[in-house]
Design a protein around this motif. Structure first.
Motif, PDB file in Angstrom:
ATOM      1  N   UNK A  58       0.828  -1.200   0.000  1.00 41.61           N
ATOM      2  CA  UNK A  58       0.000   0.000   0.000  1.00 41.61           C
ATOM      3  C   UNK A  58       0.860   1.247   0.000  1.00 41.61           C
ATOM      4  N   UNK A  59       0.203   2.372  -0.090  1.00 44.34           N
ATOM      5  CA  UNK A  59       0.952   3.636  -0.187  1.00 44.34           C
ATOM      6  C   UNK A  59       0.393   4.630   0.824  1.00 44.34           C
ATOM      7  N   UNK A  60       1.300   5.264   1.547  1.00 49.76           N
ATOM      8  CA  UNK A  60       0.873   6.288   2.509  1.00 49.76           C
ATOM      9  C   UNK A  60       1.660   7.564   2.236  1.00 49.76           C
ATOM     10  N   UNK A  61       0.955   8.653   2.116  1.00 52.45           N
ATOM     11  CA  UNK A  61       1.609   9.954   1.966  1.00 52.45           C
ATOM     12  C   UNK A  61       1.126  10.870   3.082  1.00 52.45           C
ATOM     13  N   UNK A  62       2.067  11.502   3.759  1.00 49.07           N
ATOM     14  CA  UNK A  62       1.703  12.434   4.829  1.00 49.07           C
ATOM     15  C   UNK A  62       2.330  13.791   4.495  1.00 49.07           C
ATOM     16  N   UNK A  63       1.507  14.755   4.266  1.00 50.38           N
ATOM     17  CA  UNK A  63       1.936  16.109   3.890  1.00 50.38           C
ATOM     18  C   UNK A  63       2.962  16.075   2.751  1.00 50.38           C
ATOM     19  N   UNK A  64       2.681  15.248   1.787  1.00 47.75           N
ATOM     20  CA  UNK A  64       3.534  15.197   0.601  1.00 47.75           C
ATOM     21  C   UNK A  64       4.713  14.263   0.710  1.00 47.75           C
ATOM     22  N   UNK A  65       4.933  13.689   1.873  1.00 45.80           N
ATOM     23  CA  UNK A  65       6.063  12.777   2.049  1.00 45.80           C
ATOM     24  C   UNK A  65       5.589  11.329   1.989  1.00 45.80           C
ATOM     25  N   UNK A  66       6.343  10.534   1.254  1.00 53.14           N
ATOM     26  CA  UNK A  66       6.038   9.111   1.165  1.00 53.14           C
ATOM     27  C   UNK A  66       6.574   8.420   2.420  1.00 53.14           C
ATOM     28  N   UNK A  67       5.717   7.657   3.065  1.00 51.09           N
ATOM     29  CA  UNK A  67       6.101   6.992   4.328  1.00 51.09           C
ATOM     30  C   UNK A  67       7.267   6.022   4.132  1.00 51.09           C
ATOM     31  N   UNK A  68       7.345   5.420   2.937  1.00 44.91           N
ATOM     32  CA  UNK A  68       8.408   4.434   2.695  1.00 44.91           C
ATOM     33  C   UNK A  68       9.784   5.079   2.565  1.00 44.91           C
ATOM     34  N   UNK A  69       9.823   6.295   2.083  1.00 45.58           N
ATOM     35  CA  UNK A  69      11.123   6.897   1.771  1.00 45.58           C
ATOM     36  C   UNK A  69      11.475   8.103   2.638  1.00 45.58           C
ATOM     37  N   UNK A  70      10.503   8.656   3.351  1.00 50.65           N
ATOM     38  CA  UNK A  70      10.780   9.880   4.123  1.00 50.65           C
ATOM     39  C   UNK A  70      10.340   9.748   5.578  1.00 50.65           C
ATOM     40  N   UNK A  71      10.732   8.630   6.175  1.00 51.14           N
ATOM     41  CA  UNK A  71      10.308   8.365   7.549  1.00 51.14           C
ATOM     42  C   UNK A  71      10.778   9.462   8.523  1.00 51.14           C
ATOM     43  N   UNK A  72      12.032   9.870   8.387  1.00 52.10           N
ATOM     44  CA  UNK A  72      12.581  10.884   9.319  1.00 52.10           C
ATOM     45  C   UNK A  72      11.817  12.194   9.212  1.00 52.10           C
ATOM     46  N   UNK A  73      11.545  12.632   7.987  1.00 50.81           N
ATOM     47  CA  UNK A  73      10.825  13.893   7.798  1.00 50.81           C
ATOM     48  C   UNK A  73       9.431  13.794   8.399  1.00 50.81           C
ATOM     49  N   UNK A  74       8.799  12.648   8.182  1.00 52.64           N
ATOM     50  CA  UNK A  74       7.425  12.457   8.671  1.00 52.64           C
ATOM     51  C   UNK A  74       7.381  12.492  10.201  1.00 52.64           C
ATOM     52  N   UNK A  75       8.455  11.991  10.823  1.00 53.61           N
ATOM     53  CA  UNK A  75       8.459  11.948  12.297  1.00 53.61           C
ATOM     54  C   UNK A  75       8.427  13.337  12.928  1.00 53.61           C
ATOM     55  N   UNK A  76       8.796  14.350  12.159  1.00 51.34           N
ATOM     56  CA  UNK A  76       8.695  15.726  12.675  1.00 51.34           C
ATOM     57  C   UNK A  76       7.259  16.244  12.634  1.00 51.34           C
ATOM     58  N   UNK A  77       6.427  15.587  11.838  1.00 52.04           N
ATOM     59  CA  UNK A  77       5.132  16.193  11.504  1.00 52.04           C
ATOM     60  C   UNK A  77       3.995  15.815  12.437  1.00 52.04           C
ATOM     61  N   UNK A  78       4.174  14.743  13.181  1.00 51.84           N
ATOM     62  CA  UNK A  78       3.036  14.299  13.989  1.00 51.84           C
ATOM     63  C   UNK A  78       3.380  14.210  15.475  1.00 51.84           C
ATOM     64  N   UNK A  79       2.340  14.257  16.283  1.00 51.91           N
ATOM     65  CA  UNK A  79       2.459  13.962  17.705  1.00 51.91           C
ATOM     66  C   UNK A  79       1.650  12.706  17.955  1.00 51.91           C
ATOM     67  N   UNK A  80       2.127  11.864  18.856  1.00 49.54           N
ATOM     68  CA  UNK A  80       1.481  10.563  19.037  1.00 49.54           C
ATOM     69  C   UNK A  80       1.158  10.309  20.511  1.00 49.54           C
ATOM     70  N   UNK A  81      -0.078   9.961  20.770  1.00 47.64           N
ATOM     71  CA  UNK A  81      -0.479   9.570  22.122  1.00 47.64           C
ATOM     72  C   UNK A  81      -0.932   8.111  22.048  1.00 47.64           C
TER      73      UNK A  81
END
Lengths: 317, 288
Positions: A58-81
């Motif tokens: 499957x494919x996941x994109x978060x704010x334009x970043x692909x989860x498979x290739x931009x994990x580090x960038x994505x980790x800046x974008x969310x907060x997790x509880x």
């Protein structure tokens, strides 16, 4: 604007399929709730989006970043509880020390962390707890710390996995009020799971119903309630309702369906409050039935039972 | 259309406060501060550790008073005491490097902070290095008195004293990498305390904390060569005994062994850290 897009996401743990084929979209400044039975895949999906698990396909994109290739960038974008907030911070550090450490791991400067702590704790009136050891806090206070932690770096996207689980109604209400206020003021986007359906009804702009690793239906709470087929319900105590009386009520024109979500009560969905109630009362009086009787409007609980409970019987009038 | 941005969040009203990679040393520094704050609240534990070490030193003093070593060279009671203390110092300085990363995983499991650590844009290696540095800083409090005692007792000059410290640092680097590898096992299996116990036994018995490795049967000697402590103990003894000690190999070879082990284990543990994280995330281990 689309903030998160997940397409055909699959995940299995060995032979156990957790997510079969999940597709969902999350828009900016929206609160999207995932509803489903235990083990339906909600937490797995959130953990995949939070980069704690990898998907099989499957494919996941978060704010334009692909989860498979931009994990580090994505980790800046969310907060997790996550779910276990009782154990979620260092027990022998104070709240402030915990938050300062977590903030530094988010790449924040000390001044930024202090400003964020001040701003966020003001929402909860939490200042007096900042110098207490985490181990000395109550469950609700611990949950507050975890929510503040998730928001420290001002993420646009917040994942909340059962944020009020195990909390008393007053604290839960306080957290819901905060989430509503904070998201509308700060323009945040939330992906949330919860088994407290009144909470979902109160917070969510849209709801995704999960079952067996699939998302069955996605819509607003109001639209979902409409799909149940009745806007209001009359509930009658089951043990005092003879079968013949049940049949008569079922055949009324204003009665659209019945749901047996609680073995003690039978819920008749009615199309019109005044005519429906009057007709049912007349039948009960004519048959001499003395049974508990109450009225309620359709809720997300009905939606949940209707789609996921397997307890619903719909019938033509 | 999806909210695309070259920098995280810039297309949105609410950009995150930080979108840059977090420098390795910032993670180390934050972790050191955090661990020292926690250790500050466990002071009786440190006092207990110090008391334990004093008992050991007294034990070495008693033992060495009635033992004479007759190998390729002869060591008198005073030298035997130095023989024990040199290895003992190496062990105090670096022993916790093996435990610290595993303790960190266990503490994160206990405190429930592991998910936060693993959903953060940080270098996990830096996090574990931070835990080792924090532990070493705390251990320095007990190391320094024993170190000064050795310098005084053995009459060491500046060069010899410095060489012992350098040996300790190299052993620390190798042990830290080994400790991180054990922490990875803790991530996968959770229960690795017994494995740690076995390793410590090897480091004490096989690496020659109490007996010269050269006197072991050949097979055991080869096993000892694979352990960083073997070279650490041997070199520390060489310097503490002011050269009056037959090292297993020439000292430049032992320095090389120690350096190579430190680098090799560090590279290996760094590689394995990424592998284990990928495996954990794929298999859906409940830990992360």
């Amino acid at each position: 604007m689309l903030l998160l897009s997940a397409q055909n996401v699959r995940k299995s743990y060995g032979k156990v399929v957790a997510l079969q084929d999940v597709t969902l979209e999350l828009h900016e400044k929206e609160i999207l709730a995932l509803l489903g039975t235990n083990g339906s895949g909600k937490t797995t999906l959130i953990k995949i989006l939070a980069t704690l698990l990898t998907k099989d396909s499957g494919k996941v994109e978060i704010m334009g970043y692909d989860l498979d290739t931009h994990e580090s960038e994505i980790r800046h974008l969310f907060g997790y509880v996550g779910q276990d907030t009782e154990h979620s911070s260092y027990a022998r550090l104070t709240v402030k020390e915990n938050l300062q450490f977590f903030g530094k791991l988010r790449g924040l400067k000390k001044k930024q962390i202090d400003q964020q702590i001040e701003k966020l704790s003001a929402y909860f009136d939490f200042d007096s707890n900042l110098n207490k050891l985490f181990m000395h806090l109550s469950g609700g206070q611990k949950q507050t710390v975890v929510i503040i932690r998730a928001l420290l770096h001002n993420p646009a996207l917040i994942y909340l996995d059962e944020p009020t689980k195990g909390l008393d109604p007053i604290i839960a209400h306080k957290i819901r009020t905060f989430l509503k206020e904070y998201t509308s003021k700060e323009g945040k986007t939330i992906l949330l799971t919860s088994h407290i359906l009144t909470e979902v009804d109160e917070l969510a702009d849209r709801v995704v119903l999960f079952h067996g690793g699939n998302n069955l239906i996605t819509d607003t709470p109001a639209n979902l309630k409409r799909t149940v087929g009745a806007p209001e319900f009359i509930e009658i105590q089951a043990e005092n309702l003879p079968a013949a009386t049940f049949d008569k009520i079922s055949k009324l024109e204003t009665v659209l369906l019945h749901i047996e979500k609680d073995p003690k009560w039978i819920s008749f969905g009615i199309s019109d409050f005044f005519n429906g109630t009057e007709a049912i009362i007349n039948i009960l009086r004519d048959d001499g039935v003395h049974a508990g009787f109450r009225h309620r409007v359709v809720s997300l609980e009905d939606v949940f039972v209707y789609y996921l409970g397997g307890l619903t019987e719909k019938f033509e009038v | 259309m999806i909210a695309k941005s070259t920098k995280p969040g810039v297309s949105l009203d609410n950009a995150p406060l930080s979108g840059k990679p977090i420098p390795f040393w910032n993670v180390v520094k934050a972790t050191v501060v955090k661990d020292l704050q926690i250790r500050k609240r466990y002071l009786p534990d440190l006092l207990g550790f110090f008391a334990q070490l004093i008992v050991r030193v007294i034990f070495f003093l008693i033992i060495s008073s009635f033992i004479v070593y007759k190998g390729p060279i002869v060591l008198n009671s005073r030298e035997i005491f130095v023989f024990f203390i040199a290895a003992f110092l190496t062990w105090i300085f670096s022993g916790n490097a093996l435990y610290a990363p595993v303790d960190s995983v266990n503490s994160d499991l206990l405190n429930g902070t592991l998910e936060f650590i693993y959903s953060n844009p940080i270098y996990r290696y830096g996090y574990y290095v931070g835990t080792v540095i924090a532990n070493t800083l705390v251990d320095l409090v007990v190391f320094v008195p024993f170190y000064i005692f050795l310098i005084w007792y053995a009459g060491l000059n500046f060069f010899l004293a410095l060489s012992i410290i350098l040996v300790c640092f190299l052993v620390l680097a190798a042990m830290m990498a080994l400790g991180i590898m054990l922490a990875l096992l803790a991530l996968l299996w959770r229960q690795v305390t017994s494995l740690l116990g076995i390793l410590f036994l090897l480091f004490e018995m096989v690496a020659g904390a109490y007996f010269p490795v050269a006197q072991y049967p050949k097979a055991l000697q080869y096993l000892a060569y694979t352990l960083p402590y073997t070279w650490g103990y041997d070199l520390a003894r060489y310097f503490a005994l002011k050269g009056h000690w037959n090292t297993i190999f020439p000292i430049w070879v032992e320095w090389t062994f120690l350096g190579v082990y430190a680098i090799f284990y560090t590279v290996l543990s760094s590689f394995l850290l990424k592998k284990v994280e990928m495996t954990s995330k794929k298999q859906g281990l409940h830990i992360i």
